[in-house]
Every structure is written in structure tokens, then in C-alpha cells.
Design a protein around this motif. Sequence first.
Motif, PDB file in Angstrom:
ATOM      1  N   ASP A  33       0.840  -1.196   0.000  1.00  0.00           N
ATOM      2  CA  ASP A  33       0.000   0.000   0.000  1.00  0.00           C
ATOM      3  C   ASP A  33       0.878   1.251   0.000  1.00  0.00           C
ATOM      4  N   GLY A  34       0.682   2.111  -0.999  1.00  0.00           N
ATOM      5  CA  GLY A  34       1.423   3.358  -1.083  1.00  0.00           C
ATOM      6  C   GLY A  34       2.800   3.249  -1.687  1.00  0.00           C
ATOM      7  N   TYR A  35       3.210   2.077  -2.112  1.00  0.00           N
ATOM      8  CA  TYR A  35       4.572   1.899  -2.638  1.00  0.00           C
ATOM      9  C   TYR A  35       4.840   2.824  -3.828  1.00  0.00           C
ATOM     10  N   GLY A  85       3.129   5.622  -4.353  1.00  0.00           N
ATOM     11  CA  GLY A  85       2.445   6.861  -4.052  1.00  0.00           C
ATOM     12  C   GLY A  85       0.991   6.780  -4.458  1.00  0.00           C
ATOM     13  N   SER A  86       0.465   7.868  -4.914  1.00  0.00           N
ATOM     14  CA  SER A  86      -0.939   7.886  -5.341  1.00  0.00           C
ATOM     15  C   SER A  86      -1.107   7.477  -6.794  1.00  0.00           C
ATOM     16  N   ASP A 118      -2.981   1.984  -7.466  1.00  0.00           N
ATOM     17  CA  ASP A 118      -3.789   1.275  -6.476  1.00  0.00           C
ATOM     18  C   ASP A 118      -3.332  -0.182  -6.506  1.00  0.00           C
ATOM     19  N   SER A 119      -2.466  -0.556  -5.550  1.00  0.00           N
ATOM     20  CA  SER A 119      -1.861  -1.887  -5.620  1.00  0.00           C
ATOM     21  C   SER A 119      -2.864  -2.993  -5.328  1.00  0.00           C
ATOM     22  N   ASN A 171       6.230   1.341   6.988  1.00  0.00           N
ATOM     23  CA  ASN A 171       5.133   1.603   6.058  1.00  0.00           C
ATOM     24  C   ASN A 171       3.852   1.030   6.652  1.00  0.00           C
ATOM     25  N   SER A 173      -3.265   1.132   5.072  1.00  0.00           N
ATOM     26  CA  SER A 173      -4.546   1.702   5.474  1.00  0.00           C
ATOM     27  C   SER A 173      -5.546   0.575   5.736  1.00  0.00           C
ATOM     28  N   TRP A 206      -7.216  -0.675   2.498  1.00  0.00           N
ATOM     29  CA  TRP A 206      -6.361  -1.517   1.661  1.00  0.00           C
ATOM     30  C   TRP A 206      -6.289  -2.930   2.226  1.00  0.00           C
ATOM     31  N   LYS A 220       6.145   8.191   9.866  1.00  0.00           N
ATOM     32  CA  LYS A 220       5.671   6.890   9.418  1.00  0.00           C
ATOM     33  C   LYS A 220       5.286   6.021  10.609  1.00  0.00           C
TER      34      LYS A 220
END
Length: 433
Positions: A181-183, A185-186, A189-190, A223, A226, A229, A357
Amino acid sequence: MTGPTVNASTNTNDRSVFLRRESAARGYCRRFDTVFTSARGSLMRDEAGREYIDFLAGCAALNYGHNDPAMREALLAHIGADGLAMGLDLHSTAKRAFLDTFESVILKPRGLPHRVQFTGPTGTNAVEAAMKLARKVTGRHNIIAFTNGYHGVTLGALAATGSAYNRMGLPLSGVTRVPFDGYMGSDMDSAALLARLLDDPSSGVDAPAAILLETVQGEGGLNAASPGWVQRIAALARQHGALLIVDDVQAGCGRTGSFFSFEPMGIVPDLVAMSKSLSGFGLPMALVLIHPDHDQWRPAEHNGTFRGNTHAFVTATAALQTYWREPGFEAEIARRAALTHAHLERIGREVPGSVLKGRGMMQGLDVHSGDLAGQVCSLAFARGLVIETSGAHDQVLKVLAPLNTPLPLLEQGLSILHGAVTDTLATSLRHAA
């Protein structure tokens, strides 16, 4: 005839035998280059009599600090009564007390029906057992793991670990890695990417036996996934007949605020790997929580001489009774987490582009430079604070103070960290001028 003479060193802080005889694999001692003798709570003491505030806590294996009085007394009473010291996986009063307490204090209040498998006493062994069981239950081989994940360094778990340093170029197989999740950035959507890969029979991704994740990646750089996610990943596992494995080795036992890191996510994993602070006292202990539908082991199919540490059962039971039986401990963790967050925010304002973080008492500051973070940790240690780094480039200053650190001591440690950051940046600017 006399035996050989043992030339034990009497020189204060003499480290020569470690350099002479200990393997090059040694790690933490290279940064914290002193000889420790004792510890209590959140303080450690070395041979020279100097005290250090502990923000490492055995890499989250000492969530309740060093030598907790209740656990120490329980262990001494057990040993003093000739309590069983080593029992393989035989029934014992110590194991019964732990299971009864774990069931009543942790599992039942959270509505978890899981059974408890005691594995060899390391987190990586618990992960190995979970991966093996998922493959046995599903008849599949592939495991989905995530970028920056850390699951241990034995070969099965190592295949799911992202770190190139630990993987050493070994021929590892059986794992498909996708972005956490977030790898990206925006920009990505992984969870949607994984859904597409699993839906497409031509994606080249084999149907998985399990999806393995940490809700907060401890060694990967704090990391934090959310809740949304994690819920989507859990739904994908159900949809595709895979087991969901949560690695709570570092993030569990209250480190993120609740006993299990996944509690705020509203999910129920099929398998949970736990170790580190499970014993509460730094004694080796690990387990896998297994949903009853998946407890398909044959007797001793995953075994090990030290599966189930009787002394750890004693201290783990005391830890649950002392900190988790009554409400209020989570509020104390939240209070300390808020204090830590506030200090890290202030520190972060001095480091251009830095990012806060993690969550709970598993927080840190990404300063985007492993050299800078390493210099900060070295200066902090010289000033009496033990703190480490994490992340792909060791660029995250990682606060893992015991969950019950007295507030004034927590403030003092965070102030040392703040000063170390300020002075390291000032030194860097002078050298650049």
C-alpha cells in the motif's frame, strides 16, 4: 591435575573477545559499541556504569521493558519450585495456564476461534509454519508477498522477504511480490493491481496458497497499510481461495496500540504469526494462530525440539495478566504514541522533506538518507539513547520504546533524538560550506 585457566577479562568495557571470536554476522553491537551489564524498565546500563534510554527494546521483543517485576517474580517462583524447564510439546501446568489466559484475555474478547500452534521459538519459524500450512491446506504453492516486507531469513520466509541484503542473491522461489500500500504513491492502487493479476488467467501469477502481509512493515521502513487496503486484500484472499496470513511478529503484542495490529482493520486472518514480545520477558517463544478450518497438521508434521518454551509460558501468562486483563493499557499506549508523534512532528520540521511513518508505538521519521540517519543514531547513542534505523536504505529513524516507558523518560529520550538530529544537520551544513 588442574583444568585449563579461564582468562576472563576484568577490564571495564573490554570488547576484544567479541572481535576475536564472535562471527562477522554480529549486527547491533557494531553501532552500540559498549558492553551492557544490566537493565530495568526502559533503561540499560553498561560496564562503565553509564545508563542508556532504550528505544530499541530488543527490536520490539521487550514491549514491557527489561526485567518486568511481575514476570521476573513469576519466573523465579517457577524455577524455585522445580517447575518443568523443558517439555517438548508435552502437557504442562505452565502451558495450560498460558493457554487458559490467552484464551480468556485475548482470543475470546476479540471473537477469535483460532487454535494455537507452538513452533520453534523464532518469528521466522512461525512464518515458515504458516506458509507450509497454507500450501498444505490449499494444495497450491505460490505465496503473494509485498515490496519491503520482512518475514525472516530462513529460506522459506526469506523468499517472502524483500531485502536484497538478506536475500544475498540466493535462488528463492514460490513467492510473487506485488507493491505494498502506497509503494507507488498515489499513482497506483496496488490492491486493484493484485485483483487484476489474480483475475487474469494469463497474468503469469499462479493462484496463491496465501497472501502474506504486515500491517506495519517494521524492517521495511514503518510503512503502515490503510484499513481499507487491508480489507480489500483480505477480500481478495477469500475470493481466490487463498489464506490470509498476517505477520504480527514485530507489530503485535500491543506495539501498534492494540494487542493485534490488525484489530482496527476489521478483518479476521486465517493465520497469524507471532513471536518477539509474546513471552513478555525477552524469552524465545513463537506461535501460529490457526483458524480451526485450517488446522490440518498431522502430529509433529511441523516440529522442533524447542517448540514451546516452558519458562516463556510462565512470563507470557504474567504479561497478559499484568497488562491485558484489565482495560486501560491500550489508553496508556495511545498516550505515549501521541507524545511520540508530537515530538517526531517537531523534529521533522527541521529535516526538509522528512515523512512521519508508522502508528502506535511503532513510529519513526524518514529522513531520506541512510547516512544522515546513521549519524543521528550514533550521536544519540553517544548521548545515552539506543535507537536504530529501518527502511530499504536504513533511512528511517525508528522509535521502538517499551510500551510502558515512563512519560518523563520517553520525553527525555525524544529530546535526545531531537538534539541529535539538530546537531547532525548543523555539522552537515558546516562541512558543506
